[in-house]
Design a protein around this motif. Structure first.
Motif, PDB file in Angstrom:
ATOM      1  N   GLY A 150       0.772  -1.194  -0.134  1.00  0.00           N
ATOM      2  CA  GLY A 150       0.210  -0.096   0.018  1.00  0.00           C
ATOM      3  C   GLY A 150       0.980   1.212  -0.023  1.00  0.00           C
ATOM      4  O   GLY A 150       0.450   2.262   0.013  1.00  0.00           O
ATOM      5  N   GLY A 175       1.420  -3.786  -5.862  1.00  0.00           N
ATOM      6  CA  GLY A 175       0.204  -2.946  -6.788  1.00  0.00           C
ATOM      7  C   GLY A 175       0.746  -1.917  -7.637  1.00  0.00           C
ATOM      8  O   GLY A 175       1.823  -1.616  -7.510  1.00  0.00           O
ATOM      9  N   SER A 177      -0.020   1.814  -9.561  1.00  0.00           N
ATOM     10  CA  SER A 177      -0.882   2.865  -9.122  1.00  0.00           C
ATOM     11  C   SER A 177      -0.589   3.651 -10.594  1.00  0.00           C
ATOM     12  O   SER A 177       0.473   3.473 -11.081  1.00  0.00           O
ATOM     13  CB  SER A 177      -0.797   3.571  -7.947  1.00  0.00           C
ATOM     14  N   ASP A 188      -5.772  -9.443  -9.778  1.00  0.00           N
ATOM     15  CA  ASP A 188      -5.980  -8.622  -8.545  1.00  0.00           C
ATOM     16  C   ASP A 188      -4.907  -7.377  -8.515  1.00  0.00           C
ATOM     17  O   ASP A 188      -3.719  -7.778  -9.173  1.00  0.00           O
ATOM     18  CB  ASP A 188      -5.658  -9.446  -7.143  1.00  0.00           C
ATOM     19  N   ASN A 189      -5.229  -6.226  -8.558  1.00  0.00           N
ATOM     20  CA  ASN A 189      -4.296  -5.380  -8.158  1.00  0.00           C
ATOM     21  C   ASN A 189      -5.103  -4.276  -7.047  1.00  0.00           C
ATOM     22  O   ASN A 189      -5.929  -3.808  -7.152  1.00  0.00           O
ATOM     23  CB  ASN A 189      -4.437  -4.414  -9.585  1.00  0.00           C
ATOM     24  N   PRO A 190      -4.085  -4.278  -5.822  1.00  0.00           N
ATOM     25  CA  PRO A 190      -2.973  -4.976  -5.646  1.00  0.00           C
ATOM     26  C   PRO A 190      -3.097  -6.427  -5.850  1.00  0.00           C
ATOM     27  O   PRO A 190      -3.977  -7.124  -5.463  1.00  0.00           O
ATOM     28  CB  PRO A 190      -2.536  -4.266  -4.415  1.00  0.00           C
ATOM     29  N   ARG A 236      -7.370   2.250  -2.299  1.00  0.00           N
ATOM     30  CA  ARG A 236      -7.873   2.136  -3.677  1.00  0.00           C
ATOM     31  C   ARG A 236      -8.750   3.233  -4.158  1.00  0.00           C
ATOM     32  O   ARG A 236      -9.446   3.674  -3.185  1.00  0.00           O
ATOM     33  CB  ARG A 236      -8.483   0.851  -4.087  1.00  0.00           C
ATOM     34  N   ARG A 238     -11.607   3.971  -7.215  1.00  0.00           N
ATOM     35  CA  ARG A 238     -12.328   3.583  -8.166  1.00  0.00           C
ATOM     36  C   ARG A 238     -12.882   4.564  -9.217  1.00  0.00           C
ATOM     37  O   ARG A 238     -13.342   5.462  -8.563  1.00  0.00           O
ATOM     38  CB  ARG A 238     -13.516   2.712  -7.859  1.00  0.00           C
ATOM     39  N   GLU A 244     -10.338   0.130 -11.017  1.00  0.00           N
ATOM     40  CA  GLU A 244     -10.103   0.130  -9.773  1.00  0.00           C
ATOM     41  C   GLU A 244      -8.331   0.169  -9.749  1.00  0.00           C
ATOM     42  O   GLU A 244      -7.498  -0.616 -10.595  1.00  0.00           O
ATOM     43  CB  GLU A 244     -10.444  -0.850  -8.984  1.00  0.00           C
ATOM     44  N   GLN A 245      -7.760   1.068  -8.799  1.00  0.00           N
ATOM     45  CA  GLN A 245      -6.167   0.975  -8.875  1.00  0.00           C
ATOM     46  C   GLN A 245      -5.726   1.094  -7.506  1.00  0.00           C
ATOM     47  O   GLN A 245      -6.601   2.306  -6.615  1.00  0.00           O
ATOM     48  CB  GLN A 245      -5.530   1.632  -9.893  1.00  0.00           C
ATOM     49  N   PRO A 246      -4.683   0.844  -7.137  1.00  0.00           N
ATOM     50  CA  PRO A 246      -4.317   1.118  -5.533  1.00  0.00           C
ATOM     51  C   PRO A 246      -3.603   2.638  -5.648  1.00  0.00           C
ATOM     52  O   PRO A 246      -3.268   3.158  -6.357  1.00  0.00           O
ATOM     53  CB  PRO A 246      -3.319   0.187  -5.262  1.00  0.00           C
ATOM     54  N   GLY A 269     -11.148   0.944   0.682  1.00  0.00           N
ATOM     55  CA  GLY A 269     -10.240   0.345   1.402  1.00  0.00           C
ATOM     56  C   GLY A 269      -9.776   1.122   2.622  1.00  0.00           C
ATOM     57  O   GLY A 269      -8.385   1.341   3.134  1.00  0.00           O
TER      58      GLY A 269
END
Ligand SMILES: [Zn+2]
Length: 1004
Positions: A150, A175, A177, A188-190, A236, A238, A244-246, A269
């Motif tokens: 993160g 992840g 970004s 999955d990301n992350p 994350r 959206r 969606e991304q971290p 998150g």
């Protein structure tokens, strides 16, 4: 044994004997030069591995520390006194291991330097992730930002490989970004990833990008997080409920390629202790070729946890109202009896949780209060199990007999640790139902002792009722002693406190009653034992004390039990016993009701088995080679059976002494049977027993005069009742008992280093393991005494071998055996020793048939002249104990009628690796009768002398014509036999056939 202890430390390199000059050269140790008792140590640390301990280690010598050494350093310590020193290396990091646990004992030699090396191996403490990005067409033009757990770590291109090192083992996330709006990461990301120490995990993140819209702009997301306990795993965001991304907790992320127009952005998150300032879901309008900013301000407060308290109540009646729960002794919160209550915003860490407000009959099970460990952002559950007992009852205790104003001392104890002391008549209420014990202790009133009676009693408290107990105090001496019988047994040779060894009917026994007192006391009570048989009283035995009453069972001292001899006539199946200490109440006791054994007062059954008496024939053996005769006669035969009758499960024995048997074996007995004489004579006694009709079912035991100082003093068959032993006046009886043990199937016990040790023998070192008793000698034998089946003297018998002999004799004593009639038979005998088969000359005899009990690898067959097989026997042979290893003997009486016997021409013995045969050479001579005159018989000292042609007749069986006793299996053409008879029956064998004649000893 080496005295140089350091030799054991194999992992260390140690050099000794380095010349004194070597430490002089190092310039240390002034003053040591003149002292030859001082030496030096050179300690080296050698560290290998991928992550060595950078800060080095500490060295302690004989517990004194304070010296440091680098990971690959050397430390010299001088002025150490000669002798052993303990050197320890400590302070290695967790991932490092020092050989020999970092400790060595080393001998320092005065005037020398001793080198000592510690090898240290350091494993990897962290792991790595190798991250590879890839993309298809329409790739993101400005790359990404790489997030680990993160947090932003570094920029990364769209097709690049990055090695992330020094990651602690465990779960992590990686992840990407800053993805363009037209791109997304597959999967999955992350991405979760598990790091393993010393390993590198490969992770691939592949981007898939659509063709960007015609008109696009850029979204820039900014996060700023403040406060305590920041979100540990980042956030994350959206876009449009889709991509969606971290994003890090304090980061700026640009998303290019977003279609111009209206969109929404949301932050996800966010941990429970963190809040987003303002609107989370934000509507934006992205201008073509322009940038729109969205900022999130996140505030985190210290994390808290939740505590869930649950109650579960069973039993009845239930508490009519709710319980209360308090955290850290704070305000009471109401909770139902089967309910849950959740408390939030508790600081992480231990909290005390207490349930209270319960009705008297309801009890919390387990600790109350108890400690709950509250974890941040988690729910911790505490369950209180409550059991409500039935309603209570009362106990009224009446106390009498004390002077006015004097306090009693009565203690009431009961369920749940209840205890209450009473000083006068009292009714106790609110008692949980159950068993209560009322114990009266002695008191002193007006200077006089008073004793409460009964000393203890039990009262049963029932819900809603009043139970009663009464204690009566009486003036007088204080009674505190109590007598009991802890156990008893009847012993004939060996026994256990559990009475596990069966008794033999008709054999004398010895009763031991183990009385104990609750305290050391000079009391010498008597014991009364009563023997019953099938419910009828047989005998009352009154036993006086031998000594003071012990406080615990001690089998090892006769005077600590109450003992009496019990004649064998009383020991019969159906025997029962009951005993009572102080039967006439002569000793005042605190409890007069517990003096019987068994406690019920009903007689206990004793296992009694019937066994047959031992029938044995003792055969004095005379050796032709040295004219020595085993010294056994009617006058001393009981001496040979003395150990046997004391040890074994026999109701008695009947011993007979045979006429002297002469063995013509050419070599005298030697100390280790190197010449095979022991084996040969044993085989002859087996043949002798087989030839004599009375031998069936009897033990035959040859008594020999053995060479002085010899090693071998007896030998015998396993499972077959024939053996022999020396005539030693003090030890002959032990050897006979030992060989009988083999006859009864017993292998050796391990005292004196015998071969063929019984693998099932249960006690160490061949000891008897339990207490034995010699009834005839009134002598106790302790568990360390050697067992009879070892080679040690002063032996006794273990319960293991005693019971095994009892079982063997019960199974191998079929009375039908003796019933077989005498009939014409051929005696076939011999042995297989050391890979050589010996077929002894056969004889026609009138005896009871004796055939192999079961088949085996060997076979002996008889053939006629035309090759017809007249008989064939399959057998395994009898193993010999104490003699040559692996020897097998045999002797059979094969029933063969006159017609078949007259056709018998040859014998053949075959088996694994062995073969032996014999052919008759004198069929014609046998019929002529001329051969009778070929034997001359004349008187000789104590018997007769025989001469014959050994080439024609290799062996003659010489029998006393009156008794039929075999006096010799004579070989070699000349023999003397000992006999007091007038006539001899001579049976001459040519190997296969035999003829017989009766001859007078002239002059008698
Ligand atoms: Zn033996």
């Amino acid at each position: 044994m080496s005295s140089r202890r350091w030799l054991r430390l194999a992992a260390l390199t140690i050099l000794v004997g380095v010349p004194t000059s070597s430490w002089l050269a190092c310039g240390g140790g002034e003053g040591n030069l003149t002292d030859p008792d001082l030496g030096a140590l050179e300690i080296t640390a050698e560290t290998i591995g991928p992550e060595p301990d950078a800060d080095g280690y500490a060295v302690a010598i004989d517990g004194a520390g304070g010296r440091s050494i680098g990971p690959n350093g050397t430390l010299r310590v001088e002025g150490l006194p000669s002798g052993t020193h303990v050197v320890a290396l400590t302070g290695a990091a967790d991932n490092c291991t020092v050989a020999d646990r970092g400790s060595a004992a080393i001998d320092v030699v005065g005037g020398s330097t001793v080198a000592l090396r510690f090898a240290v191996v350091c494993r990897a403490a962290t792991g790595a992730v190798q991250l590879t990005t890839s993309t298809g067409p329409n790739a993101d033009t400005d790359g990404y930002s790489l997030l680990v757990d993160g947090a932003e770590r570094q920029p990364i291109g769209v097709a690049e490989t990055v090695l992330l090192q020094d990651l602690p083992p465990g779960a992590h996330t990686v992840g990407l970004s800053g993805l363009a709006a037209n791109c997304r990461i597959e999967g999955d990301n992350p991405r979760p990833v598990t790091v393993v120490a010393g390993e590198t995990v490969a992770v691939g993140l592949a981007a898939v990008c659509d063709p960007p819209p015609l008109a696009t702009g850029t979204l820039r997301v900014t996060t700023a997080t403040t406060g305590a306990d920041l979100d540990p795993d980042g956030f994350r965001f959206r876009i449009d409920e889709a991509q969606e991304q971290p994003v890090g907790a304090n980061a700026v992320v640009s998303v290019a390629g977003l279609a111009a127009g209206a969109h929404t952005v949301g932050l996800l998150g966010v941990a429970a202790n963190c809040t987003v300032g303002g609107e989370n879901l934000v509507s934006i309008t992205v201008p073509a070729d322009g940038t729109v900013d969205v900022s999130y301000a996140v505030t985190c407060s210290p994390a808290t946890g939740e505590l869930r308290v649950t109650t579960r109540t069973t039993g009845s009646p239930r508490d009519p109202d709710d319980y209360e729960v308090s955290i850290d002794d704070g305000a009471a919160l109401s909770i139902g009896s089967n309910a849950s209550l959740t408390l939030d915003e508790l600081s992480p860490g231990p909290h005390s949780v207490r349930l209270h407000g319960l009705a008297d009959e309801c009890q919390v099970q387990g600790d109350n209060p108890r400690t709950a460990a509250v974890a941040a952002s988690a729910t911790t559950t505490v369950v209180f199990e409550v059991i409500c007992a039935a309603a209570t009852g009362s106990l009224a205790t009446t106390i009498t007999g004390l002077p006015d104003g004097a306090d009693a001392d009565v203690t009431v104890t009961g369920p749940n640790g209840y205890s209450e002391r009473l000083i006068e008549t009292t009714t106790l209420d609110g008692l949980v139902p159950g068993e209560y014990t009322v114990a009266a202790a002695d008191v002193t009133a007006g200077g006089d002792p008073y004793t409460g009676s009964p000393a203890t009693q039990t009262a049963t408290v029932t819900a809603g009722e009043v139970a009663a107990a009464a204690v009566s105090y009486g003036r007088g001496s204080t009674v505190s002693v109590n007598l009991r019988i802890e156990g008893l047994y009847l012993i004939q040779s060996v026994q256990t406190l559990e009475r596990g060894v069966p008794l033999v009917a008709g054999r004398d026994g010895y009763l031991r009653v183990f009385t104990v007192a609750n305290e050391t006391s000079p009391t010498r009570p008597s014991v009364r034992a009563q023997l019953y048989r099938d419910g009828t009283l047989l005998r009352t035995l009154n036993i006086a004390a031998g000594g003071a009453t012990p406080t615990s069972v001690d089998e090892g001292v006769l005077s600590r039990s109450w003992n009496v001899a019990v004649p064998g006539s009383l020991i019969q199946p159906g025997l029962e016993i009951v005993a009572e200490v102080d039967p006439d109440d002569e000793v005042p006791e605190t409890d007069e009701t517990d003096n019987s054994f068994p406690a019920s007062g009903d007689p206990a059954a004793l296992e009694v088995q019937s066994a047959s008496a031992l029938r044995i024939t003792l055969v004095p053996v005379r050796q032709k080679a040295n004219d020595l005769v085993g010294d056994v006669s009617e006058a001393n035969s009981d001496r040979f059976l003395d150990v046997t009758r004391r040890l074994y499960p026999l109701p008695g024995y009947a011993a007979e002494v045979h006429a002297p048997y002469t063995t013509t074996t050419s070599k005298p007995l030697d100390s280790d049977d190197a010449n095979g004489s022991w084996s040969e004579i044993l085989n002859e006694i087996l043949a002798l027993q087989t030839a004599e009709a009375d031998g069936t079912g009897r033990h035959y035991y040859g008594v020999v005069r053995a060479p002085a100082g010899g090693g071998l003093n007896g030998t015998g068959y396993l499972d077959v009742p024939v053996a022999m032993g020396y005539d030693d006046a003090t030890d002959g009886a032990r050897v006979l008992a030992h060989e009988l043990g083999h006859n009864w199937g017993r292998l050796h016990s391990a005292c004196g280093n015998p071969g063929d040790v019984d693998p099932d023998y249960p006690y160490p070192a061949g000891q008897i393991g339990v207490y034995g008793f010699d009834v005839a000698g009134a002598r106790l034998r302790g568990p360390q005494v050697p067992d009879i089946m070892g080679y040690c003297r002063e032996s006794w018998i273990s319960d293991f071998n005693y019971e095994a002999v009892l079982r063997f004799r019960a199974q191998s004593d079929p009375p039908s055996l003796a019933a077989a009639a005498e009939q014409r038979s051929v005696l076939i005998w011999g042995r297989i020793v050391g890979g050589r088969a010996i077929l002894e000359p056969a004889f026609e005899v009138m005896t009871r048939p004796s055939l192999p009990r079961k088949g085996g690898p060997y076979s002996v067959a008889g053939f006629s002249a035309d090759g017809a097989r007249l008989f064939e026997l399959s057998f395994e042979g009898v193993p010999v104990a104490d003699g040559r290893q692996g020897a097998r003997h045999f002797a059979f009486a094969v029933p063969l009628d006159a017609a078949a016997a007259s056709r018998l021409e040859s014998l053949r013995l075959t088996g694994p690796g062995v073969q032996a045969s014999a052919a008759s050479r004198s069929a014609g001579l046998r019929r002529s009768g001329a051969q009778a005159d070929a034997v001359t018989v004349r008187p000789a000292a104590g018997g007769a002398a025989l001469e014959w042609d050994a080439a024609l007749h290799p062996m003659i069986m010489v029998r006393d014509a009156e008794t039929g006793e075999v006096l010799s299996f004579a070989r070699g053409g000349r023999a003397e036999v000992r006999t007091s008879g007038k006539d001899l029956d001579l049976v001459a064998s040519d190997g296969v056939r035999s003829w017989s004649t009766r001859r007078a000893i002239s002059g008698r």
